[in-house]
Motif scaffolding. Structure first.
Motif, PDB file in Angstrom:
ATOM      1  N   GLU A  98       0.824  -1.480  -0.103  1.00  0.00           N
ATOM      2  CA  GLU A  98       0.119   0.033  -0.004  1.00  0.00           C
ATOM      3  C   GLU A  98       0.825   1.229  -0.009  1.00  0.00           C
ATOM      4  O   GLU A  98       1.909   1.166   0.867  1.00  0.00           O
ATOM      5  CB  GLU A  98      -0.721  -0.145   1.204  1.00  0.00           C
ATOM      6  CG  GLU A  98      -2.226  -0.788   1.271  1.00  0.00           C
ATOM      7  CD  GLU A  98      -2.983  -0.538   2.579  1.00  0.00           C
ATOM      8  OE1 GLU A  98      -3.155   0.505   3.046  1.00  0.00           O
ATOM      9  OE2 GLU A  98      -3.300  -1.520   2.798  1.00  0.00           O
ATOM     10  N   TYR A 128      -8.310   9.861  -6.676  1.00  0.00           N
ATOM     11  CA  TYR A 128      -9.284   9.023  -5.750  1.00  0.00           C
ATOM     12  C   TYR A 128      -9.674   7.828  -6.655  1.00  0.00           C
ATOM     13  O   TYR A 128     -10.063   7.814  -7.877  1.00  0.00           O
ATOM     14  CB  TYR A 128     -10.503   9.912  -5.296  1.00  0.00           C
ATOM     15  CG  TYR A 128     -11.647  10.106  -6.471  1.00  0.00           C
ATOM     16  CD1 TYR A 128     -12.838   9.436  -6.185  1.00  0.00           C
ATOM     17  CD2 TYR A 128     -11.424  11.411  -7.207  1.00  0.00           C
ATOM     18  CE1 TYR A 128     -13.890   9.580  -7.324  1.00  0.00           C
ATOM     19  CE2 TYR A 128     -12.160  11.492  -8.222  1.00  0.00           C
ATOM     20  CZ  TYR A 128     -13.765  11.017  -8.344  1.00  0.00           C
ATOM     21  OH  TYR A 128     -14.450  11.171  -8.978  1.00  0.00           O
ATOM     22  N   VAL A 159      -4.686  -0.627  -3.482  1.00  0.00           N
ATOM     23  CA  VAL A 159      -5.929   0.042  -2.689  1.00  0.00           C
ATOM     24  C   VAL A 159      -6.565  -1.533  -2.513  1.00  0.00           C
ATOM     25  O   VAL A 159      -6.821  -2.262  -3.048  1.00  0.00           O
ATOM     26  CB  VAL A 159      -6.825   0.733  -3.776  1.00  0.00           C
ATOM     27  CG1 VAL A 159      -8.230   0.843  -3.428  1.00  0.00           C
ATOM     28  CG2 VAL A 159      -6.175   2.086  -4.230  1.00  0.00           C
ATOM     29  N   ASN A 178     -13.243  -4.264  -0.208  1.00  0.00           N
ATOM     30  CA  ASN A 178     -14.041  -4.313   0.995  1.00  0.00           C
ATOM     31  C   ASN A 178     -14.961  -5.419   0.682  1.00  0.00           C
ATOM     32  O   ASN A 178     -15.312  -5.944  -0.281  1.00  0.00           O
ATOM     33  CB  ASN A 178     -14.636  -3.035   1.037  1.00  0.00           C
ATOM     34  CG  ASN A 178     -13.571  -1.820   1.523  1.00  0.00           C
ATOM     35  OD1 ASN A 178     -12.646  -2.170   2.704  1.00  0.00           O
ATOM     36  ND2 ASN A 178     -13.409  -0.779   0.801  1.00  0.00           N
ATOM     37  N   GLY A 225     -12.135  -0.866  -3.158  1.00  0.00           N
ATOM     38  CA  GLY A 225     -12.376   0.104  -2.357  1.00  0.00           C
ATOM     39  C   GLY A 225     -12.083   1.358  -2.622  1.00  0.00           C
ATOM     40  O   GLY A 225     -11.977   1.875  -3.825  1.00  0.00           O
ATOM     41  N   VAL A 254     -10.540   4.923  -1.959  1.00  0.00           N
ATOM     42  CA  VAL A 254      -9.322   5.657  -1.289  1.00  0.00           C
ATOM     43  C   VAL A 254      -9.114   6.831  -1.977  1.00  0.00           C
ATOM     44  O   VAL A 254      -8.800   6.777  -3.240  1.00  0.00           O
ATOM     45  CB  VAL A 254      -8.153   4.790  -1.205  1.00  0.00           C
ATOM     46  CG1 VAL A 254      -6.961   5.315  -0.450  1.00  0.00           C
ATOM     47  CG2 VAL A 254      -8.337   3.415  -0.457  1.00  0.00           C
ATOM     48  N   ASP A 302      -8.873   6.278   3.557  1.00  0.00           N
ATOM     49  CA  ASP A 302      -9.637   5.044   3.286  1.00  0.00           C
ATOM     50  C   ASP A 302     -10.866   4.903   3.874  1.00  0.00           C
ATOM     51  O   ASP A 302     -10.831   4.882   5.191  1.00  0.00           O
ATOM     52  CB  ASP A 302      -8.432   3.715   3.487  1.00  0.00           C
ATOM     53  CG  ASP A 302      -9.215   2.430   3.140  1.00  0.00           C
ATOM     54  OD1 ASP A 302     -10.524   2.699   2.580  1.00  0.00           O
ATOM     55  OD2 ASP A 302      -8.654   1.652   3.344  1.00  0.00           O
ATOM     56  N   SER A 303     -12.027   5.202   2.955  1.00  0.00           N
ATOM     57  CA  SER A 303     -13.303   4.981   3.792  1.00  0.00           C
ATOM     58  C   SER A 303     -14.298   4.603   2.560  1.00  0.00           C
ATOM     59  O   SER A 303     -14.191   5.367   1.858  1.00  0.00           O
ATOM     60  CB  SER A 303     -13.755   6.247   4.489  1.00  0.00           C
ATOM     61  OG  SER A 303     -14.898   6.386   4.988  1.00  0.00           O
ATOM     62  N   HIS A 335     -14.936  11.842   2.647  1.00  0.00           N
ATOM     63  CA  HIS A 335     -13.665  12.158   1.936  1.00  0.00           C
ATOM     64  C   HIS A 335     -13.483  13.781   1.719  1.00  0.00           C
ATOM     65  O   HIS A 335     -12.348  14.178   1.903  1.00  0.00           O
ATOM     66  CB  HIS A 335     -13.405  11.601   0.666  1.00  0.00           C
ATOM     67  CG  HIS A 335     -13.051   9.798   0.749  1.00  0.00           C
ATOM     68  ND1 HIS A 335     -12.078   9.354   0.350  1.00  0.00           N
ATOM     69  CD2 HIS A 335     -13.868   8.947   1.219  1.00  0.00           C
ATOM     70  CE1 HIS A 335     -12.012   8.208   0.528  1.00  0.00           C
ATOM     71  NE2 HIS A 335     -13.130   7.874   1.230  1.00  0.00           N
TER      72      HIS A 335
END
Length: 152
Positions: free
Chosen positions: A3, A37, A106, A109, A116, A118, A133-134, A140
């Motif tokens: 990562e 992103y 990345v 999930n 993901g 990120v 990362d969400s 974000h």
């Protein structure tokens, strides 16, 4: 690759944009602050909300000298339709072979089923200053805006 973390140098990469043109990160690296992103899929609720945030803040990012780049595994054609439907003024890159996702590390999930979400902010020296990362797209926005402003 592992990562990408805060403090790492941004790796060089290229991909097709929503217009089918070759885009190389070297064309903007060291010239602008970069907001890169990764998002799961074009035209889904969270991804649309995220893209529209960047669209609505685009002039502010541009005025600050920042470049916004969205990346997902969707095709060039899908990106073209997505950009047109929502008037997205920034670059969308097709990562249909998932090589960029792998390059950045990345994560996926939902038991590996969903790509993901990120966001990376990279300074003009090419150093990663924020990795956020969400899966919640809205989380974000404040972090990214705050980091870009702090780098100006």
């Amino acid at each position: 690759m592992d990562e990408i973390k805060v403090g790492d140098k941004l790796p060089l990469f290229g991909a097709k944009d929503q217009n089918g043109h070759d885009f190389y990160i070297a064309s903007v690296l060291h010239k602008k602050v970069l907001v890169i992103y990764f998002y799961p899929k074009d035209d889904t609720p969270g991804c649309t909300k995220q893209a529209c945030f960047f669209r609505d803040q685009f002039e502010e990012f541009k005025d600050m000298g920042a470049e916004v780049i969205g990346i997902s595994g969707d095709s060039v054609q899908s990106h073209k339709q997505f950009a047109k439907k929502y008037n997205l003024p920034f670059t969308l890159l097709s990562d249909d072979d998932k090589s960029l996702r792998k390059l950045f590390g990345v994560p996926t999930n939902l038991l590996g089923l969903l790509p993901g979400r990120v966001t990376y902010v990279v300074d003009k020296k090419g150093i990663v200053r924020l990795v956020f990362d969400s899966m919640n797209a809205e989380n974000h926005f404040p972090k990214v805006l705050e980091m870009v402003k702090s780098l100006m």
